[in-house]
Design an enzyme around this catalytic site. Structure first.
Site, PDB file in Angstrom:
ATOM      1  CB  CYS A  45      -1.297  -0.152   0.840  1.00 24.92           C
ATOM      2  SG  CYS A  45      -1.845  -1.394   1.798  1.00 24.92           S
ATOM      3  CE1 TYR A 430     -17.648  23.379  17.664  1.00 26.50           C
ATOM      4  CE2 TYR A 430     -18.188  23.254  20.114  1.00 26.50           C
ATOM      5  CZ  TYR A 430     -18.386  24.564  18.497  1.00 26.50           C
ATOM      6  OH  TYR A 430     -17.664  25.859  19.112  1.00 26.50           O
TER       7      TYR A 430
HETATM    8  P1  FAD Z   1      -0.182 -10.715  -1.604  1.00 26.78           P
HETATM    9  O1  FAD Z   1       0.365  -9.160  -0.915  1.00 26.78           O
HETATM   10  O2  FAD Z   1      -1.258 -10.760  -3.006  1.00 26.78           O
HETATM   11  O3  FAD Z   1       0.193 -11.843  -1.471  1.00 26.78           O
HETATM   12  C1  FAD Z   1       0.368 -12.981  -1.626  1.00 26.78           C
HETATM   13  C2  FAD Z   1       1.302 -13.937  -1.626  1.00 26.78           C
HETATM   14  O4  FAD Z   1       1.186 -15.324  -1.821  1.00 26.78           O
HETATM   15  C3  FAD Z   1       2.282 -13.135  -2.976  1.00 26.78           C
HETATM   16  O5  FAD Z   1       3.926 -12.682  -2.149  1.00 26.78           O
HETATM   17  C4  FAD Z   1       2.653 -14.415  -4.179  1.00 26.78           C
HETATM   18  O6  FAD Z   1       3.830 -14.204  -4.691  1.00 26.78           O
HETATM   19  C5  FAD Z   1       2.454 -15.540  -2.988  1.00 26.78           C
HETATM   20  N1  FAD Z   1       1.824 -16.775  -3.613  1.00 26.78           N
HETATM   21  C6  FAD Z   1       0.858 -16.953  -4.813  1.00 26.78           C
HETATM   22  N2  FAD Z   1       0.454 -18.373  -4.741  1.00 26.78           N
HETATM   23  C7  FAD Z   1       1.877 -18.672  -4.341  1.00 26.78           C
HETATM   24  C8  FAD Z   1       1.936 -20.012  -4.411  1.00 26.78           C
HETATM   25  N3  FAD Z   1       1.013 -21.379  -5.507  1.00 26.78           N
HETATM   26  N4  FAD Z   1       2.692 -20.967  -3.847  1.00 26.78           N
HETATM   27  C9  FAD Z   1       3.756 -19.965  -2.945  1.00 26.78           C
HETATM   28  N5  FAD Z   1       3.430 -18.492  -2.866  1.00 26.78           N
HETATM   29  C10 FAD Z   1       2.908 -17.968  -3.879  1.00 26.78           C
HETATM   30  N6  FAD Z   1      -4.831  -2.147   0.209  1.00 26.78           N
HETATM   31  C11 FAD Z   1      -5.002  -1.325   1.469  1.00 26.78           C
HETATM   32  O7  FAD Z   1      -5.771  -1.994   2.587  1.00 26.78           O
HETATM   33  N7  FAD Z   1      -5.395   0.333   1.572  1.00 26.78           N
HETATM   34  C12 FAD Z   1      -4.111   0.785   0.568  1.00 26.78           C
HETATM   35  O8  FAD Z   1      -4.189   1.917   0.815  1.00 26.78           O
HETATM   36  C13 FAD Z   1      -3.710  -0.154  -0.299  1.00 26.78           C
HETATM   37  N8  FAD Z   1      -2.948  -0.158  -1.226  1.00 26.78           N
HETATM   38  C14 FAD Z   1      -2.631  -0.497  -2.046  1.00 26.78           C
HETATM   39  C15 FAD Z   1      -1.983   0.059  -3.146  1.00 26.78           C
HETATM   40  C16 FAD Z   1      -1.537  -0.221  -3.829  1.00 26.78           C
HETATM   41  C17 FAD Z   1      -0.209  -0.050  -4.937  1.00 26.78           C
HETATM   42  C18 FAD Z   1      -1.438  -2.281  -4.393  1.00 26.78           C
HETATM   43  C19 FAD Z   1      -0.729  -3.223  -4.842  1.00 26.78           C
HETATM   44  C20 FAD Z   1      -2.238  -2.538  -3.194  1.00 26.78           C
HETATM   45  C21 FAD Z   1      -2.676  -1.823  -2.062  1.00 26.78           C
HETATM   46  N9  FAD Z   1      -3.781  -2.196  -1.375  1.00 26.78           N
HETATM   47  C22 FAD Z   1      -3.923  -1.659  -0.435  1.00 26.78           C
HETATM   48  C23 FAD Z   1      -4.022  -3.753  -1.235  1.00 26.78           C
HETATM   49  C24 FAD Z   1      -2.910  -4.846   0.283  1.00 26.78           C
HETATM   50  O9  FAD Z   1      -1.534  -4.542  -0.762  1.00 26.78           O
HETATM   51  C25 FAD Z   1      -3.367  -6.311  -0.310  1.00 26.78           C
HETATM   52  O10 FAD Z   1      -4.858  -6.137  -0.104  1.00 26.78           O
HETATM   53  C26 FAD Z   1      -2.813  -6.941   0.373  1.00 26.78           C
HETATM   54  O11 FAD Z   1      -1.023  -7.343   0.439  1.00 26.78           O
HETATM   55  C27 FAD Z   1      -3.258  -8.605   0.405  1.00 26.78           C
HETATM   56  O12 FAD Z   1      -2.595  -9.325   0.642  1.00 26.78           O
HETATM   57  P2  FAD Z   1      -2.395 -11.117   0.575  1.00 26.78           P
HETATM   58  O13 FAD Z   1      -1.375 -11.208   1.715  1.00 26.78           O
HETATM   59  O14 FAD Z   1      -3.779 -11.355   0.652  1.00 26.78           O
HETATM   60  O15 FAD Z   1      -2.053 -10.478  -0.817  1.00 26.78           O
END
Ligand code: FAD
Length: 456
Positions: A45, A430
């Protein structure tokens, strides 16, 4: 029987929250994480704001290093290991070491799938050219940062006018680029209220960002240096030496789907409120999974970091025997475009209608601070409620101060299904430096109360 062997797939927000929680609750048990990338636990994020500042290293966004995860948290961590298949009957995960391409089987008692989501790439001619980027993981952020220094691009085209596209329009403008945003739908910020959109358009125009809606990208062409030079659309060509595709994300559900886990209507992994999937002993959390939506009273897919962290903790706790319940999301999100804070929570009017409500709404402007106190600015609030029941359904806020965090008031009300009358009667701060006696939220609720059916 000893402690269960917990295996987690994915090592970012949801995965590491799950692993840390499982480990904390069973300090002698084995918690193993497989992550196909080179890092764990980073704040995606923060990437736009990091890219804005050339003096900051993108690695600053790493929250937990692999060494700390191993040494301080006792997690067995395997980087550059991809989970390729899951045998639910034998309770075995097949993983591939991406360094030597060798595969092996890993037994588990409990499995947490936290595979996240991936950026949508456009399968269009020329869209594999260097200079065409997405922004999803830290490598993407690093690639954009490097391109800004090494190739000194002058013109950027951003494909997609959702929140990441607009955050990056701001960032790239601040980095000195001439920015054009292309959106195939009729408005930027699809699904947001027209009055909010108008404020954002005003700011983009003032800051020199060109916006073209109703414009569908058809391909890209290279310049003499072999890098992207032009983006073709149904509305003509746009010169660009940096292109960011911000066309949305898709949940990584392939591992789960191949193993026969139920996939929800949204396309993400179905889970119940304990984060349990349709398969006994397998949990899912974060962007790969659905989440219970408190206003809709059913599962939805709104992939955000705040949800990933909470769901991950619960999945990790339940994987080692707890029975925690994720209370649900209401779809709260906020972001910054230049000096404009934006936030939304719950349902917009259009979505509410599609979902079968009979929505009524108001849009008001009220100052962020008390009258006569220096520095206040107008905060614009669009508040939506269900006409017949008076139940609050959602809000959008926009303003240069005091807008984003005020949405938390409405988010909290949504969690307990408050009516407009409940909202009108909230005891909010407030104090002249922070809020007028009639806070913008209260003014909106007062106005909306005239439109909802009153109890007899
Ligand atoms: P991910 O971060 O996608 O991590 C999943 C991981 O699993 C990855 O590293 C991947 O390599 C790994 N993986 C996948 N498949 C496999 C496999 N088969 N074997 C081994 N590893 C695997 N959210 C907010 O709440 N507020 C914000 O302001 C916000 N801003 C954002 C700005 C940007 C630019 C971006 C890109 C996202 C933003 N988000 C925000 C969203 C937030 O970053 C994501 O919701 C969060 O990263 C989700 O986390 P996660 O662990 O579910 O998934």
């Amino acid at each position: 029987m000893g402690d269960p062997r917990v295996v987690v797939v994915g090592g970012v927000a949801a995965g590491m929250s799950a692993a840390s929680q499982a480990r904390r609750r069973q300090p002698r048990g084995q918690v193993v994480v497989f992550e196909r990338g080179p890092r764990i636990s980073y704040g995606a994020c923060g990437m736009p704001y990091n890219i804005e500042d050339p003096s900051r290293d993108i690695e600053d966004l790493v929250v937990l290093t692999p060494e700390k995860a191993r040494e301080e948290r006792g997690i067995e961590l395997h980087l550059r290991h991809e989970a390729v298949s899951l045998d639910s009957e034998r309770r075995v995960l097949r993983v591939r070491n991406l360094d030597d391409n060798k595969e092996r089987e890993e037994k588990f008692d409990a499995l947490v799938i936290a595979t996240g989501a991936r950026a949508i790439k456009l399968p269009l001619p020329g869209f594999t050219l260097p200079g065409i980027e997405v922004l999803r993981d830290l490598d993407d952020g690093a690639s954009i940062k490097t391109a800004l220094v090494e190739h000194q691009p002058k013109r950027a085209v951003i494909v997609g006018a959702g929140y990441i596209g607009l955050e990056m329009a701001h960032v790239l403008t601040e980095r000195g680029l001439e920015v054009t945003v292309l959106e195939r739908l009729p408005q930027i910020l699809p699904g947001w209220h027209q009055s909010t959109v108008a404020r954002v358009e005003e700011v983009l125009e003032t800051r020199g960002v060109a916006v073209h809606v109703h414009t569908t990208v058809q391909g890209a062409q290279a310049g003499t240096n072999g890098r992207v030079a032009r983006v073709m659309t149904d509305g003509g060509a746009f010169d660009a030496d940096l292109v960011l595709v911000a066309a949305g994300v898709r949940p990584n559900v392939e591992l789960a789907a191949r193993a026969g886990l139920r996939i929800g209507d949204s396309g993400a992994i179905w889970v119940n409120q304990n984060q349990q999937t349709s398969l006994e002993g397998v949990w899912a959390a974060g962007d790969c999974a659905e989440a219970y939506h408190r206003v809709l009273r059913r599962n939805a897919w709104i992939p955000l970091g705040t949800t990933a962290n909470k769901q991950g903790r619960i999945a990790g706790a339940n994987a080692v025997g707890a029975t925690q319940r994720f209370r649900g999301i209401v779809g709260t999100a906020g972001f910054l475009v230049f000096d404009l804070e934006l936030a939304r929570t719950g349902l917009g009017e259009e979505q509410a209608r599609t979902e079968g409500f009979e929505p009524v709404s108001v849009t008001i402007r009220q100052r962020s601070r008390a009258h006569g106190y220096p520095g206040g600015v107008p905060v614009q609030v669009t508040l939506v409620a269900d006409g017949p029941s008076g139940i609050v359904l959602g809000a959008e806020l926009v303003g240069t101060e005091g807008a984003a965090l005020r949405s938390d008031i409405v988010a909290t009300s949504l969690a307990s299904h408050c009516t407009v009358e409940d909202l009108q009667n909230l005891d909010l701060v407030y104090a002249p430096p922070f809020a007028p006696v009639w806070d913008p939220i209260l003014v909106a609720a007062n106005q909306l109360s005239k439109k909802v059916r009153r109890p007899a």
